[in-house]
Design a protein around this motif. Sequence first.
Motif, PDB file in Angstrom:
ATOM      1  N   THR A 241       0.838  -1.191   0.000  1.00  0.00           N
ATOM      2  CA  THR A 241       0.000   0.000   0.000  1.00  0.00           C
ATOM      3  C   THR A 241       0.877   1.246   0.000  1.00  0.00           C
ATOM      4  OG1 THR A 241      -1.704   1.258   1.174  1.00  0.00           O
ATOM      5  CG2 THR A 241      -0.220  -0.043   2.528  1.00  0.00           C
ATOM      6  N   PRO A 242       0.470   2.277  -0.735  1.00  0.00           N
ATOM      7  CA  PRO A 242       1.213   3.538  -0.685  1.00  0.00           C
ATOM      8  C   PRO A 242       0.952   4.315   0.607  1.00  0.00           C
ATOM      9  CG  PRO A 242      -0.680   3.752  -2.142  1.00  0.00           C
ATOM     10  CD  PRO A 242      -0.610   2.303  -1.722  1.00  0.00           C
ATOM     11  N   GLU A 243       0.048   3.815   1.453  1.00  0.00           N
ATOM     12  CA  GLU A 243      -0.276   4.468   2.723  1.00  0.00           C
ATOM     13  C   GLU A 243       0.753   4.175   3.814  1.00  0.00           C
ATOM     14  OE1 GLU A 243      -2.824   6.677   2.866  1.00  0.00           O
ATOM     15  OE2 GLU A 243      -3.011   6.211   0.731  1.00  0.00           O
ATOM     16  N   ALA A 244       1.725   3.323   3.505  1.00  0.00           N
ATOM     17  CA  ALA A 244       2.829   3.004   4.424  1.00  0.00           C
ATOM     18  C   ALA A 244       4.117   3.089   3.618  1.00  0.00           C
ATOM     19  CB  ALA A 244       2.640   1.613   5.021  1.00  0.00           C
ATOM     20  N   PRO A 245       5.243   3.338   4.286  1.00  0.00           N
ATOM     21  CA  PRO A 245       6.504   3.423   3.553  1.00  0.00           C
ATOM     22  C   PRO A 245       6.783   2.135   2.776  1.00  0.00           C
ATOM     23  CG  PRO A 245       6.802   4.185   5.806  1.00  0.00           C
ATOM     24  CD  PRO A 245       5.431   3.573   5.723  1.00  0.00           C
ATOM     25  N   GLY A 246       7.335   2.289   1.592  1.00  0.00           N
ATOM     26  CA  GLY A 246       7.696   1.136   0.786  1.00  0.00           C
ATOM     27  C   GLY A 246       8.876   0.400   1.395  1.00  0.00           C
ATOM     28  N   ALA A 247       9.064  -0.815   0.949  1.00  0.00           N
ATOM     29  CA  ALA A 247      10.182  -1.625   1.419  1.00  0.00           C
ATOM     30  C   ALA A 247      11.502  -0.951   1.058  1.00  0.00           C
ATOM     31  CB  ALA A 247      10.107  -3.018   0.806  1.00  0.00           C
ATOM     32  N   ILE A 248      12.464  -1.028   1.970  1.00  0.00           N
ATOM     33  CA  ILE A 248      13.783  -0.438   1.721  1.00  0.00           C
ATOM     34  C   ILE A 248      14.794  -1.526   1.352  1.00  0.00           C
ATOM     35  CG2 ILE A 248      13.398   1.625   3.114  1.00  0.00           C
ATOM     36  CD1 ILE A 248      14.962   0.293   5.391  1.00  0.00           C
ATOM     37  N   GLY A 249      14.289  -2.686   0.978  1.00  0.00           N
ATOM     38  CA  GLY A 249      15.129  -3.804   0.586  1.00  0.00           C
ATOM     39  C   GLY A 249      14.287  -4.822  -0.161  1.00  0.00           C
ATOM     40  N   PRO A 250      14.855  -6.006  -0.383  1.00  0.00           N
ATOM     41  CA  PRO A 250      14.132  -7.039  -1.139  1.00  0.00           C
ATOM     42  C   PRO A 250      13.142  -7.813  -0.259  1.00  0.00           C
ATOM     43  CG  PRO A 250      16.339  -7.795  -0.625  1.00  0.00           C
ATOM     44  CD  PRO A 250      16.233  -6.379  -0.117  1.00  0.00           C
TER      45      PRO A 250
ATOM     46  N   MET B 209       8.630   5.676  10.506  1.00  0.00           N
ATOM     47  CA  MET B 209       8.790   6.784   9.564  1.00  0.00           C
ATOM     48  C   MET B 209       7.548   6.899   8.692  1.00  0.00           C
ATOM     49  SD  MET B 209      11.565   5.378   6.825  1.00  0.00           S
ATOM     50  CE  MET B 209      11.248   3.958   5.819  1.00  0.00           C
ATOM     51  N   ASN B 210       7.336   8.100   8.170  1.00  0.00           N
ATOM     52  CA  ASN B 210       6.183   8.322   7.300  1.00  0.00           C
ATOM     53  C   ASN B 210       6.538   7.929   5.863  1.00  0.00           C
ATOM     54  OD1 ASN B 210       7.623  10.513   6.189  1.00  0.00           O
ATOM     55  ND2 ASN B 210       6.564  12.000   7.465  1.00  0.00           N
ATOM     56  N   THR B 211       5.591   8.099   4.951  1.00  0.00           N
ATOM     57  CA  THR B 211       5.810   7.695   3.565  1.00  0.00           C
ATOM     58  C   THR B 211       6.863   8.538   2.850  1.00  0.00           C
ATOM     59  OG1 THR B 211       3.924   9.038   2.863  1.00  0.00           O
ATOM     60  CG2 THR B 211       3.501   6.690   3.285  1.00  0.00           C
ATOM     61  N   ALA B 212       7.203   9.686   3.409  1.00  0.00           N
ATOM     62  CA  ALA B 212       8.271  10.516   2.852  1.00  0.00           C
ATOM     63  C   ALA B 212       9.642  10.115   3.403  1.00  0.00           C
ATOM     64  CB  ALA B 212       7.998  11.993   3.140  1.00  0.00           C
ATOM     65  N   GLY B 213       9.655   9.114   4.283  1.00  0.00           N
ATOM     66  CA  GLY B 213      10.916   8.646   4.860  1.00  0.00           C
ATOM     67  C   GLY B 213      11.407   9.472   6.031  1.00  0.00           C
ATOM     68  N   GLU B 214      10.514  10.266   6.629  1.00  0.00           N
ATOM     69  CA  GLU B 214      10.888  11.134   7.750  1.00  0.00           C
ATOM     70  C   GLU B 214      10.492  10.481   9.075  1.00  0.00           C
ATOM     71  OE1 GLU B 214       9.929  15.252   5.334  1.00  0.00           O
ATOM     72  OE2 GLU B 214       8.327  14.241   6.442  1.00  0.00           O
TER      73      GLU B 214
END
Length: 127
Positions: free
Chosen positions: A11-20, A39-44
Amino acid sequence: MTQQERKTIATPEAPGAIGPYSQAVQFGNLLITSGQLGMNTAGEFPPTAAEQARQSLSNVKAILEAAGYGMQHVIKTTVFLHDMNDFQAVNEVYATFFTEPYPARSAVQVAKLPKNGLVEIEVIAIK
């Protein structure tokens, strides 16, 4: 398990995966999320562990909802803390996301979290 039985949840409502890895994987009526940083979806990241716990659980909630689940379906959580001294503050936030019967839970202090986060939370849900 076949690939047809396994469903990836994103979902775009949560931060995307930062790995595989996936935000969550559903198998039948079982849903397992990956650890969600605060962190939020902007990575903050907000500045405190309590605020990061709130964001982490909001991310978990968004992923659950994307799969058609709710917080009431959570049966197990794991809370990773950078500093166990933040346990009480995180626990107070945690209590606002769950009602009885509460899920089983583990809480552990870890040496370091990705992106220097203070809190990461993963859940297992079933319906």
